[in-house]
Structure formats: structure tokens, C-alpha cells
Scaffold this active site. Structure first.
Site, short mmCIF file in Angstrom:
data_model
loop_
_atom_site.label_atom_id
_atom_site.label_comp_id
_atom_site.label_asym_id
_atom_site.label_seq_id
_atom_site.Cartn_x
_atom_site.Cartn_y
_atom_site.Cartn_z
N LYS A 147 -5.07 -1.36 4.94
CA LYS A 147 -4.95 -0.51 6.13
C LYS A 147 -5.07 -1.29 7.43
O LYS A 147 -5.09 -0.71 8.51
CB LYS A 147 -6.00 0.59 6.08
CG LYS A 147 -5.78 1.58 4.94
CD LYS A 147 -6.79 2.71 4.97
CE LYS A 147 -6.53 3.71 3.84
NZ LYS A 147 -7.52 4.82 3.84
N ASP A 199 -8.15 -5.45 -1.70
CA ASP A 199 -6.70 -5.30 -1.68
C ASP A 199 -6.29 -3.95 -2.25
O ASP A 199 -7.06 -3.28 -2.94
CB ASP A 199 -6.05 -6.41 -2.52
CG ASP A 199 -5.87 -7.70 -1.75
OD1 ASP A 199 -6.06 -7.68 -0.52
OD2 ASP A 199 -5.55 -8.73 -2.37
N MET A 247 6.16 -9.61 -8.43
CA MET A 247 6.66 -9.01 -7.17
C MET A 247 8.18 -9.12 -7.05
O MET A 247 8.72 -9.29 -5.96
CB MET A 247 5.98 -9.69 -5.96
CG MET A 247 4.48 -9.60 -5.97
SD MET A 247 3.68 -10.49 -4.60
CE MET A 247 4.00 -12.20 -5.10
#
Length: 411
Positions: A224, A202, A339
Site C-alpha cells: 500500500k 509483502d 512472474m
């Protein structure tokens, strides 16, 4: 003195431990881990040993040693500092042909305990020719090389997989890399990296862990993979399964813990469905590590006896959000939001609207446990504006509750 090293299989076999103090406390756990039927003979026990007795993990005769205690024993460990009492055990063990380890006098023992390090299925035992400190130094040097992979143990089978079909020789290990500091990965996690043929990483994984990988290891950067989050997860699942079916040891390296908002459960289920052996190595979650790194305990006696961890990647009121923000506002404990920096204004507004006080202490910790760590302490009413003004950026952890500032010291 010449010694013949030997590994003992003690599963279900009686081991007698004479003494209930600090030495016995150190020796007993390894015996229990080996499956031994441990009996302790001692008038008193340390609290740790007493807890094992209460849990039914070992037996205890609350008195001094008697020769009959050796009946049925395969090994005796003498953990007393009284030479006369220890000699009594040795004298009783010799005619019964029971090997005797003595903590007080190694020269009078018939067996020695080595300095030991364990890495999965590999156990290294070092005897220092009668010098325990020498044995520990050599053991520690070997332990370090096993941990960093310079002594390879690839090809071993680690812990038992969650599923073990007969076909594939490869396997998948979901490994939590911790909150950011590369040293906060677990010992087992680092060992799994040393065994890996493929690492799927990650973006929040500590870069130094990846820099240590041998050139032979295939590194797949999960950040990616194109096509959007849902399609990217399907591609990750496919890579894990395909590489393992090809015979590779595949490590899925994830920031924090694999199961704390990490989609590790989805990846494990994908492997199980495909019949690929899979196991999990838990990691240190930023939900507790980030506050701790900033001097904030998520619980503290007399302040907070509970803490709740939620995801803030969706704002309050979003149709896909499963978080009951109004209910969280009514809790008295600590609220940790992962988050949630982007949605912090909406989160704070919702908590305030549902009864949480504007003066409730709050904090934001950016890139915790790394050299880029920044921490801001504020109140719930002001934290969103102050975090924006300070230029804080993800990844960041938000903490709301009276524990913020609990450990602050003033002159």
C-alpha cells in the site's frame, strides 16, 4: 532420584563416544554443535558418522573400547546395547571422575541426556524423572509454544547480525515467508515473527501469518506504499532503518525467499549503509515449491540434471531485460519462470523461435501450496492459449521441460 541440572560448555573439550551405531549417530551432531572435540571408539561406523570422520569433524579409533580412551575426556557417552561392554566403560569412568551417559541403562549412568529444543539463544532441556517419553512430550509442548510465540523470547539477540554497530539496539531481519502455505515458513522465520515489534509485509505473504501477530506489533503493508515501485522501495528501506534505529525488532516479511527476485539484497545493503544490524532467514522459494506442489520435480534422474530460474516480468526483447531467452531455448534442462504469466505468449514464442520444440511439456501452477492452487499441464506450443482460456491468474509459476509429467502414473 534427585538430579542437579547443569549446562555444559564443551567448546574444545574432549567428549568420548563409545559405539558407532544409530544411537551415536543421533548424539554426535549436538556434541559437534556445542564445539566438543569428539572421539568415537567403535569397530564400525554408520555412513553418517563415517562422513563426519572423512570431513575431519571427529576422530575415530577403529576398535573396541579401552580404558585409556578416557584420558583427557570430560564426558563419555556410551552408545552400545551390550550391557557388559557398557558396564566396562562405566567402571573405567568412575575412578577418573568422568561423567558417563549410558543409552542401555539410565539407572547405571552418572549423567542423563535431556530432551532438548533450541530456539535461537534459548535452549530448553527437559528431564522426565527417568521416563524419556514423558520428557519428550513436555519438550514438544514447550517447543510448540516457543514456535508460535505464546512463550515470548523477545529481546533476545538471535543469530549474529551481518553488521553490529555500537549505537542502535534495534535490528532488521529479512524473513522468507515461503510460497503461500503458512506452514511452509521456517521454524526460525516463525520465531523471528514472534519476536517482532514491527512487521513490514509483502502482498504475497500468507495472511494467516499476519493474523497471528499480537496486537502490540505494528504492521506495515508494503503493497500500500504509493509513488511507484522505485519510490516505494526507498520508502520501505527508510521504514526498516528508522524503526530499527528507534530500538525495534523489525521483520521484513517477504513471499518466497528474500533474495529470489525479492529485492532483499537492496534492503540489506540499505541497512548496512545505515549501520543497522541486519540478518537474513532464507525461505522456501516458489521456484521449486510450486512445481513440487503440482507433482513436478524440477530435476529427475535420467530426465533433467539442471534447472534455471528466470524472471518473466519483462517480455523477451525488452530493453531492460537481462534474460538471454535465445540461450535458454537451447538448454536441455528445466526452465522455471516466475512472474511470467502476463508475458507467457511472448516467452513461448521466443523459446519456439530459438529451437525449443513445440511438443516440449509445459505447465502453469497458480497460487501454489494454497487452497486456491490450480495447475494446468500442456505443451510449449499450446500453454499460453490454454492458460488464458482456463483463466489462470498471478501469482503463477511456469515450468517448461521434460520433467512435466514425469511423475504421472497411469493405470
Amino acid at each position: 532420584m534427585n538430579l542437579y541440572p547443569l549446562g555444559l560448555r564443551l567448546d574444545g573439550r574432549r567428549v568420548l563416544v563409545v559405539g558407532g551405531g544409530a544411537v551415536a549417530t543421533r548424539r554426535v551432531p549436538a556434541l559437534l554443535d556445542a564445539g566438543a572435540d569428539v572421539l568415537v571408539v567403535s569397530p564400525e561406523l554408520t555412513p553418517a558418522l563415517h562422513g563426519l570422520v572423512t570431513a575431519g569433524r571427529l576422530g575415530w579409533r577403529q576398535r573396541r573400547f579401552q580404558p585409556g580412551d578416557l584420558d583427557g575426556a570430560w564426558l563419555v557417552q556410551v552408545a552400545v546395547d551390550d550391557p557388559a561392554a557398557a558396564a566396562e566403560v562405566s567402571a573405567a569412568a568412575e575412578p577418573r571422575r568422568v561423567f558417563c551417559v549410558r543409552a542401555d541403562d539410565r539407572t547405571e549412568a552418572t549423567a542423563w541426556t535431556p530432551a532438548v529444543t533450541r530456539h535461537g539463544p534459548v535452549t530448553v532441556a527437559v528431564l522426565g524423572g527417568g521416563d524419556p517419553q514423558r520428557a519428550v512430550r513436555v519438550r514438544d509442548a514447550i517447543d510448540q509454544r516457543l514456535a508460535d510465540g505464546t512463550i515470548p523470547v523477545a529481546g533476545t539477540v538471535g543469530t549474529a547480525p551481518a553488521t553490529a554497530g555500537p549505537g542502535p539496539t534495534g535490528r532488521v531481519v529479512l524473513v522468507g515467508a515461503g510460497p503461500g502455505d503458512p506452514e511452509l515458513i521456517t521454524v526460525k522465520g516463525r520465531r523471528m515473527l514472534a519476536e517482532a515489534d514491527v512487521v513490514v509485509a509483502d502482498r504475497l505473504v500468507p495472511g494467516l501469518l499476519l493474523d497471528e501477530l499480537p496486537a502490540r506489533v505494528e504492521l506495515v503493508d508494503a503493497a500500500k506504499i504509493p509513488y511507484g515501485p522505485a519510490a516505494a522501495q526507498e520508502e520501505i528501506n527508510r521504514i526498516l532503518v528508522d524503526r530499527a534505529r528507534a530500538g525495534s525488532v523489525v521483520v521484513r516479511l517477504k513471499g518466497g525467499d528474500p533474495y529470489v527476485f525479492g529485492r532483499g539484497g537492496e534492503e540489506l545493503l540499505a541497512c548496512v549503509e545505515a549501520g543497522v544490524p541486519v540478518s537474513v532467514v532464507p525461505g522456501v522459494s516458489s521456484s521449486v515449491a510450486a512445481p513440487a506442489a503440482a507433482g513436478i520435480p524440477v530435476t529427475h534422474r535420467g530426465v533433467a540434471h539442471e534447472f534455471t530460474v528466470v524472471s518473466g516480468h519483462l517480455p523477451p526483447g525488452h530493453q531492460l531485460s537481462l534474460v538471454d531467452w535465445p540461450a535458454l531455448a537451447r538448454l536441455r534442462g528445466t526452465l522455471v519462470v516466475l512472474m511470467g504469466l502476463k508475458n507467457l505468449p511472448a516467452i513461448a514464442e521466443t523459446l519456439l523461435a530459438n529451437g525449443r520444440g513445440a511438443d516440449t511439456p509445459a505447465a502453469v501452477v497458480q497460487e501454489a501450496t494454497t487452497g486456491a492452487q490450480r495447475a494446468l499441464t500442456s505443451t510449449l506450443g499450446a500453454v499460453a492459449g490454454e492458460a488464458a482460456a482456463a483463466g489462470l491468474r498471478p501469482p503463477a509459476v511456469v515450468v517448461v521441460g521434460d520433467v512435466v509429467g514425469t511423475l504421472d502414473r497411469t493405470d
